[in-house]
Design an enzyme around this catalytic site. Structure first.
Site, short mmCIF file in Angstrom:
data_model
loop_
_atom_site.label_atom_id
_atom_site.label_comp_id
_atom_site.label_asym_id
_atom_site.label_seq_id
_atom_site.Cartn_x
_atom_site.Cartn_y
_atom_site.Cartn_z
N ASP A 111 0.80 -1.24 0.00
CA ASP A 111 0.00 0.00 0.00
C ASP A 111 0.83 1.28 0.00
O ASP A 111 0.30 2.35 -0.31
CB ASP A 111 -0.93 0.02 1.22
CG ASP A 111 -1.95 -1.10 1.18
OD1 ASP A 111 -2.27 -1.58 0.08
OD2 ASP A 111 -2.42 -1.51 2.26
N MET A 133 -5.40 -1.75 -5.19
CA MET A 133 -5.36 -1.72 -3.72
C MET A 133 -4.71 -0.42 -3.25
O MET A 133 -4.51 0.50 -4.02
CB MET A 133 -4.64 -2.95 -3.20
CG MET A 133 -5.48 -4.21 -3.23
SD MET A 133 -4.65 -5.58 -2.39
CE MET A 133 -5.98 -6.78 -2.35
O1 F6P Z 1 -2.80 -3.87 3.42
C1 F6P Z 1 -2.60 -4.65 2.30
C2 F6P Z 1 -3.93 -4.96 1.64
O2 F6P Z 1 -3.65 -5.71 0.48
C3 F6P Z 1 -4.81 -3.75 1.29
O3 F6P Z 1 -4.41 -3.14 0.12
C4 F6P Z 1 -6.16 -4.39 1.20
O4 F6P Z 1 -7.17 -3.46 1.48
C5 F6P Z 1 -6.10 -5.46 2.25
O5 F6P Z 1 -4.73 -5.73 2.48
C6 F6P Z 1 -6.81 -6.74 1.87
O6 F6P Z 1 -6.77 -7.60 2.94
P1 F6P Z 1 -7.12 -9.16 2.92
O7 F6P Z 1 -5.91 -9.89 2.43
O8 F6P Z 1 -7.43 -9.47 4.33
O9 F6P Z 1 -8.27 -9.34 1.97
#
Ligand code: F6P
Length: 320
Positions: free
Chosen positions: A128, A170
């Protein structure tokens, strides 16, 4: 002098985490410090899921995406009794210090453990690029490369069909992945938490691109969690001369072999983490600022709001 260091990866994984684990492990072992890998982040710390790391334990992982230690999110870590159990587990294994690779939530955990007597160093590992105290996080460059490769492909098909492609990337609450992708792919619009979102403006701009600029495609890059891209694509088809199509790049952005830039960053940051622990410093996070590896207290990093990339938004606006 620290004799045994633990290492864990926490939160969403990011390409380059393995390179960071390898660097910390090799630098520590070369300095006569024992290393212990903790599986599945703070969850593994609570459950005592530990593995001694030798030089060969981290062979052949440099080029691999993900994290061979596994990662998890553990909301219960904010409870003191959970943290006390974790500290007990570390003490029982003679682990005196910890390297935590993850995002700002992981940093908060590292800070709490430092206050409880375990020196911790945070390394910024997330695609991110939303961590204060560093220009870049480990994984951002590789994720950007994935976004660029995919958006380039979408442009080909969009231009064949007079389409507007709305691409969700993301970034959590940070627009870096979107604005960098927008610049690298020559997108017609970027929508991020920093730009804000105005549906009417989007329609007007698309109308201009279609009717006045006579473009045969439009690419709109949107940071996740801002709008429903499927619904937006439908409205584009109904209200403009383009047919709208939505693409959510999703977790594909988190995978893949880390780019050379991420491998370098992870290796340099890993070395710095061990240097700090050897100096007896804890509660710090490592960053890269103007290509210099730096560190600062986690408390200070978390207090600072991350400054939006104004110069890149300006550049984007000058290029469209
Ligand atoms: O923080 C990294 C990230 O990939 C974000 O960009 C995204 O909102 C989140 O994690 C997604 O999380 P998960 O893997 O729990 O779906």
């Amino acid at each position: 002098m620290v004799r045994k260091i633990g290492i864990l990866t926490s939160g969403g994984d990011a390409p380059g985490m393995n390179a960071a684990i390898r660097a910390v492990t090799r630098v520590a072992l070369n300095n006569g410090i024992e290393m212990v890998g903790i599986h599945d982040g703070y969850k593994g710390l609570l459950e005592g899921n530990f593995e001694p790391l030798k030089k060969t334990s981290v062979s052949d992982i440099l080029a691999r995406g993900g994290t061979f230690l596994g990662s998890a999110r553990l909301p219960e870590f904010k409870n003191e009794d959970v943290r006390l159990k974790c500290v007990d587990n570390l003490n029982n294994q003679g682990i005196e210090a910890l390297v935590v690779i993850g995002g700002d939530g992981s940093y908060r955990g590292a800070l709490e453990l430092t206050k409880m007597g375990i020196n911790c160093i945070g390394l910024p590992g997330t695609i991110d690029n939303d961590i204060p105290g560093t220009d870049f996080t480990i994984g951002f460059d590789t994720a950007l490369r994935t976004c660029v490769e995919n958006v380039d492909k979408l442009r080909d098909t969009s231009s064949s069909h007079h389409r507007a492609s709305i691409v969700e990337v993301m970034g959590n609450r940070c627009g870096d992945l979107a604005v960098y992708t927008g610049i690298c792919c020559g997108a017609e619009m970027v929508i991020t938490p920093e730009t804000g979102y105005d549906e009417v403006e989007v329609m007007e701009r698309l109308h201009y691109l279609d009717a006045a600029a006579r473009k045969n495609h439009a690419i709109i890059i949107v940071t996740e969690k801002i709008c429903d891209v499927e619904a937006l694509a439908k409205k584009v088809s109904q209200n403009t001369g383009f047919s709208g199509r939505a693409t959510v790049l999703g977790h594909i952005q988190r995978g893949g072999s880390p780019s050379p830039t991420d491998r370098m960053l992870a290796s340099r940051m890993g070395e710095k983490a061990v240097d700090l622990l050897m100096e007896g410093i804890g509660g710090h996070c490592v960053g890269i600022i103007n290509n210099e590896i730096t560190s600062l207290p986690i408390e200070q990093a978390l207090e600072k709001p991350r400054t939006p990339r104004k110069k890149f938004y300006r550049l984007f606006e000058n290029l469209v």
